[in-house]
Design a protein around this motif. Structure first.
Motif, mmCIF file in Angstrom:
data_model
loop_
_atom_site.group_PDB
_atom_site.id
_atom_site.type_symbol
_atom_site.label_atom_id
_atom_site.label_comp_id
_atom_site.label_asym_id
_atom_site.label_seq_id
_atom_site.Cartn_x
_atom_site.Cartn_y
_atom_site.Cartn_z
ATOM 1 N N CYS A 1 -0.833 17.231 29.317
ATOM 2 C CA CYS A 1 0.065 18.352 29.046
ATOM 3 C C CYS A 1 -0.538 19.628 29.621
ATOM 4 O O CYS A 1 -1.728 19.683 29.931
ATOM 5 C CB CYS A 1 0.316 18.512 27.549
ATOM 6 S SG CYS A 1 -1.136 19.023 26.621
ATOM 7 N N ALA A 2 0.318 20.617 29.766
ATOM 8 C CA ALA A 2 -0.126 21.922 30.240
ATOM 9 C C ALA A 2 0.810 22.967 29.661
ATOM 10 O O ALA A 2 2.004 22.712 29.500
ATOM 11 C CB ALA A 2 -0.114 21.992 31.764
ATOM 12 N N GLY B 1 -3.066 18.477 38.409
ATOM 13 C CA GLY B 1 -4.355 17.905 37.995
ATOM 14 C C GLY B 1 -4.568 17.996 36.502
ATOM 15 O O GLY B 1 -5.044 17.045 35.865
ATOM 16 N N THR B 2 -4.191 19.126 35.905
ATOM 17 C CA THR B 2 -4.303 19.297 34.454
ATOM 18 C C THR B 2 -3.415 18.296 33.731
ATOM 19 O O THR B 2 -3.826 17.672 32.753
ATOM 20 C CB THR B 2 -3.923 20.738 34.049
ATOM 21 O OG1 THR B 2 -4.807 21.652 34.692
ATOM 22 C CG2 THR B 2 -3.994 20.927 32.543
ATOM 23 N N LEU B 3 -2.202 18.123 34.235
ATOM 24 C CA LEU B 3 -1.282 17.156 33.625
ATOM 25 C C LEU B 3 -1.831 15.740 33.724
ATOM 26 O O LEU B 3 -1.719 14.956 32.772
ATOM 27 C CB LEU B 3 0.097 17.247 34.279
ATOM 28 C CG LEU B 3 0.892 18.507 33.950
ATOM 29 C CD1 LEU B 3 2.103 18.628 34.870
ATOM 30 C CD2 LEU B 3 1.318 18.501 32.494
ATOM 31 N N GLU B 4 -2.412 15.396 34.871
ATOM 32 C CA GLU B 4 -2.978 14.059 35.049
ATOM 33 C C GLU B 4 -4.160 13.838 34.105
ATOM 34 O O GLU B 4 -4.307 12.779 33.519
ATOM 35 C CB GLU B 4 -3.425 13.846 36.495
ATOM 36 C CG GLU B 4 -2.294 13.816 37.499
ATOM 37 C CD GLU B 4 -1.329 12.661 37.288
ATOM 38 O OE1 GLU B 4 -1.772 11.559 36.906
ATOM 39 O OE2 GLU B 4 -0.129 12.880 37.485
ATOM 40 N N GLU B 5 -4.992 14.870 33.983
ATOM 41 C CA GLU B 5 -6.211 14.748 33.193
ATOM 42 C C GLU B 5 -5.957 14.831 31.685
ATOM 43 O O GLU B 5 -6.486 14.055 30.907
ATOM 44 C CB GLU B 5 -7.191 15.860 33.597
ATOM 45 C CG GLU B 5 -8.516 15.820 32.874
ATOM 46 C CD GLU B 5 -9.426 16.965 33.281
ATOM 47 O OE1 GLU B 5 -10.208 17.405 32.429
ATOM 48 O OE2 GLU B 5 -9.338 17.421 34.441
ATOM 49 N N LYS B 6 -5.121 15.786 31.284
ATOM 50 C CA LYS B 6 -4.958 16.061 29.857
ATOM 51 C C LYS B 6 -3.615 15.605 29.285
ATOM 52 O O LYS B 6 -3.453 15.566 28.076
ATOM 53 C CB LYS B 6 -5.130 17.550 29.610
ATOM 54 C CG LYS B 6 -6.441 18.088 30.160
ATOM 55 C CD LYS B 6 -6.967 19.206 29.339
ATOM 56 C CE LYS B 6 -8.211 19.801 29.933
ATOM 57 N NZ LYS B 6 -9.422 19.178 29.588
ATOM 58 N N ALA C 1 -2.948 23.182 40.760
ATOM 59 C CA ALA C 1 -3.911 22.708 39.762
ATOM 60 C C ALA C 1 -3.215 22.201 38.503
ATOM 61 O O ALA C 1 -3.783 21.387 37.760
ATOM 62 C CB ALA C 1 -4.893 23.822 39.408
ATOM 63 N N VAL C 2 -1.986 22.648 38.261
ATOM 64 C CA VAL C 2 -1.252 22.200 37.084
ATOM 65 C C VAL C 2 -1.064 20.680 37.113
ATOM 66 O O VAL C 2 -1.178 20.022 36.075
ATOM 67 C CB VAL C 2 0.107 22.943 36.965
ATOM 68 C CG1 VAL C 2 0.987 22.318 35.892
ATOM 69 C CG2 VAL C 2 -0.129 24.415 36.663
ATOM 70 N N GLN D 1 -3.295 27.723 42.074
ATOM 71 C CA GLN D 1 -3.154 27.652 40.617
ATOM 72 C C GLN D 1 -1.996 26.739 40.228
ATOM 73 O O GLN D 1 -2.106 25.947 39.302
ATOM 74 C CB GLN D 1 -2.918 29.041 40.029
ATOM 75 C CG GLN D 1 -4.141 29.914 39.984
ATOM 76 C CD GLN D 1 -3.814 31.262 39.385
ATOM 77 O OE1 GLN D 1 -2.841 31.897 39.759
ATOM 78 N NE2 GLN D 1 -4.646 31.699 38.459
ATOM 79 N N THR E 1 6.591 26.581 39.345
ATOM 80 C CA THR E 1 5.582 25.547 39.097
ATOM 81 C C THR E 1 6.215 24.339 38.424
ATOM 82 O O THR E 1 5.976 23.189 38.828
ATOM 83 C CB THR E 1 4.438 26.109 38.220
ATOM 84 O OG1 THR E 1 3.845 27.222 38.896
ATOM 85 C CG2 THR E 1 3.387 25.055 37.936
#
Length: 188
Positions: free
Chosen positions: A32-33, A25-30, A22-23, A19, A46
């Motif tokens: 922000c997290a 990946g979320t930061l790269e894609e979106k 995965a943060v 988990q 994290t």
């Protein structure tokens, strides 16, 4: 190959779980997290790992917080060597000024002492070592999956989920009634 997902190398300075990984990946894609959860669930760890990863990949990082205590907790989570690279612009008290002064001195000393050719050589050597270890790990995962797949076929709902360790597979096999397990004849 073999259904194992290839994850980019993460330069984390602290232990992590899937988990937390995965943060990134979320930061790269979106871009922000938001990390939400009760105390002790790994949010600061994290963030510390994301800071390590971003610094290792040449990015700048700005961390803000409503209160300075949260920033100090995060700063203390950072591994030595990274912690010294952090410049804290907290309250205007004497200890904040001393920390800022120490961070600037440390950065200046490191830059002045750095020999670009030696750093480039060390970086290349370490990248080769990481690539070699990654290839060895991938080979071991492949061998493990090849060994386990005839004994533990994947369920249709599992899709391309990677198998766990051989130890996990053996425990699952024993629990299902395999050799050494307490499952009787293996039927429910």
């Amino acid at each position: 190959g073999g259904g194992i997902e290839q994850v980019p190398f993460l330069y984390f300075g602290l232990p992590s779980n899937a988990q937390q990984e995965a943060v990134v990946g979320t930061l790269e894609e979106k871009g922000c997290a938001v990390l939400v959860g009760p105390p002790g669930t790994g949010k600061s760890q994290t963030i510390a790992n994301v800071i390590c990863h971003y610094l290792a990949t040449g990015r700048r990082v700005l961390v803000t917080s409503k209160g300075e205590p949260a920033l100090e907790v995060l700063r203390q989570k950072l591994p030595a060597g990274v912690r010294e690279l952090c410049v804290s612009l907290g309250s205007a008290d004497a200890s904040s000024f001393r920390r800022l002064e120490a961070a600037v001195e440390n950065l200046a000393d490191n830059v002045a002492a750095a020999q670009p050719s030696a750093l480039a050589s060390a970086t290349a050597r370490l990248r080769r070592q990481v690539a070699s270890l990654s290839a060895e790990l991938e080979s071991m995962r492949h061998d493990e999956e090849r060994w386990a797949s005839p004994h533990f076929p994947r369920q249709a709902s599992a899709g391309t989920r990677r198998l766990g360790s051989a130890g996990e597979a053996a425990r699952a096999h024993e629990a299902a009634g395999g050799p050494g397990g307490g499952g009787g004849d293996g039927r429910e």
